[in-house]
Motif scaffolding. Structure first.
Motif, mmCIF file in Angstrom:
data_model
loop_
_atom_site.group_PDB
_atom_site.id
_atom_site.type_symbol
_atom_site.label_atom_id
_atom_site.label_comp_id
_atom_site.label_asym_id
_atom_site.label_seq_id
_atom_site.Cartn_x
_atom_site.Cartn_y
_atom_site.Cartn_z
ATOM 1 N N ALA A 150 10.153 1.473 -0.839
ATOM 2 C CA ALA A 150 10.700 2.400 0.233
ATOM 3 C C ALA A 150 10.968 3.639 -0.208
ATOM 4 N N TRP A 151 11.505 3.790 -1.506
ATOM 5 C CA TRP A 151 12.140 5.113 -1.930
ATOM 6 C C TRP A 151 10.965 6.162 -2.345
ATOM 7 N N GLN A 152 9.895 5.307 -2.903
ATOM 8 C CA GLN A 152 8.748 6.206 -3.015
ATOM 9 C C GLN A 152 8.229 6.850 -1.877
ATOM 10 N N ALA A 153 7.915 5.788 -0.811
ATOM 11 C CA ALA A 153 7.394 6.571 0.231
ATOM 12 C C ALA A 153 8.098 7.725 0.997
ATOM 13 N N LEU B 162 8.885 13.165 1.823
ATOM 14 C CA LEU B 162 9.669 14.657 1.961
ATOM 15 C C LEU B 162 8.861 15.613 1.130
ATOM 16 N N GLY B 163 8.167 15.282 0.048
ATOM 17 C CA GLY B 163 7.450 16.291 -0.726
ATOM 18 C C GLY B 163 6.329 17.033 0.077
ATOM 19 N N VAL B 164 5.527 16.086 0.891
ATOM 20 C CA VAL B 164 4.693 16.653 1.603
ATOM 21 C C VAL B 164 4.963 17.397 2.563
ATOM 22 N N ALA C 230 2.874 2.590 -1.375
ATOM 23 C CA ALA C 230 4.066 3.787 -1.143
ATOM 24 C C ALA C 230 3.647 5.062 -0.647
ATOM 25 N N LEU C 231 2.440 5.327 -1.407
ATOM 26 C CA LEU C 231 1.809 6.637 -1.351
ATOM 27 C C LEU C 231 0.837 6.802 0.004
ATOM 28 N N VAL C 232 0.047 5.437 0.179
ATOM 29 C CA VAL C 232 -0.906 5.716 1.236
ATOM 30 C C VAL C 232 -0.937 4.208 1.760
ATOM 31 N N PRO C 233 -0.507 3.812 3.001
ATOM 32 C CA PRO C 233 -0.379 4.823 4.092
ATOM 33 C C PRO C 233 1.132 5.219 4.521
ATOM 34 N N LEU C 234 2.040 4.561 3.705
ATOM 35 C CA LEU C 234 3.441 4.771 4.112
ATOM 36 C C LEU C 234 4.126 6.071 4.047
ATOM 37 N N GLY C 235 3.976 6.665 2.937
ATOM 38 C CA GLY C 235 4.249 8.239 2.570
ATOM 39 C C GLY C 235 3.426 9.175 3.423
#
Length: 204
Positions: free
Chosen positions: A42-45, A50-52, A106-111
């Motif tokens: 959750a927090w990584q996503a 936010l970064g993107v 967390a990175l793909v596809p969530l984030g």
């Protein structure tokens, strides 16, 4: 202090990221994982999203122009990524916890492209183009952070739903989430194709 811009950015991005709508997809992808891994996802996503969004807010137009990439192309790429994930959910390949990599989920596809998708990126870039003072930039930044905090809260406490649904309920939810995700992906690609047709029609 006029917080109109803050409210406009907050509401727009909150509607686009759609935390309640994200919950079934998040649970489908992370349901088989232990609570600690699910919370970490959750927090990584949210951190990646936010970064993107910040990167595209600051340098989005320049970056896309340098790469010769249009917004519809970015949108179509996001749709294709979501189709791959949707197929995994629909066929049951995402159910095996041994096959799950928390960081990857967390990175793909969530984030991205779910949280920091074409809609959120384009909306943020448009808001930044409208801003001309440091106060306006500060309001946009505060609104983006507030939306990400709201998303994190929803995802962080979705564990209670996992305990209620049990494995059988999670499996049903996974199939439903796969169908919804496939529909979102098709809509993204359709919108991108429509934008391409529009562009070439105007050129002709």
């Amino acid at each position: 202090m006029d917080l109109t811009l803050f409210g406009e950015v907050f509401v727009t991005l909150l509607v686009i990221t759609d935390p309640p709508g994200m919950m079934p997809i998040f649970l489908a992808l992370t349901g088989p994982l232990p609570a600690r891994e699910r919370n970490r996802a959750a927090w990584q996503a949210v951190a990646l999203a936010l970064g993107v969004i910040v990167v595209f807010a600051v340098a989005g137009q320049t970056l896309l122009a340098y790469l010769h990439v249009t917004l519809p192309a970015l949108q179509a790429a996001g749709g294709l990524l979501l189709i791959l994930v949707a197929l995994e959910l629909l066929t049951g390949k995402a159910d095996d916890p041994d096959q799950q990599a928390t960081a990857n989920i967390a990175l793909v596809p969530l984030g991205t492209p779910l949280l920091a998708g074409p809609g959120a990126i384009v909306a943020t870039m448009l808001f930044v183009q409208r801003a001309h003072t440091s106060g306006a930039y500060a309001q946009i930044a505060a609104a983006i952070v507030a939306v990400m905090i709201a998303v994190w809260i929803v995802l962080r406490f979705s564990g209670a739903i996992v305990r209620i649904l049990r494995p059988g309920g999670i499996e049903v939810l996974t199939r439903i989430a796969g169908l919804l995700l496939a529909a979102i992906a098709v809509q993204l690609i359709a919108d991108a194709l429509a934008a391409f047709v529009n562009v070439y029609a105007h050129r002709a």
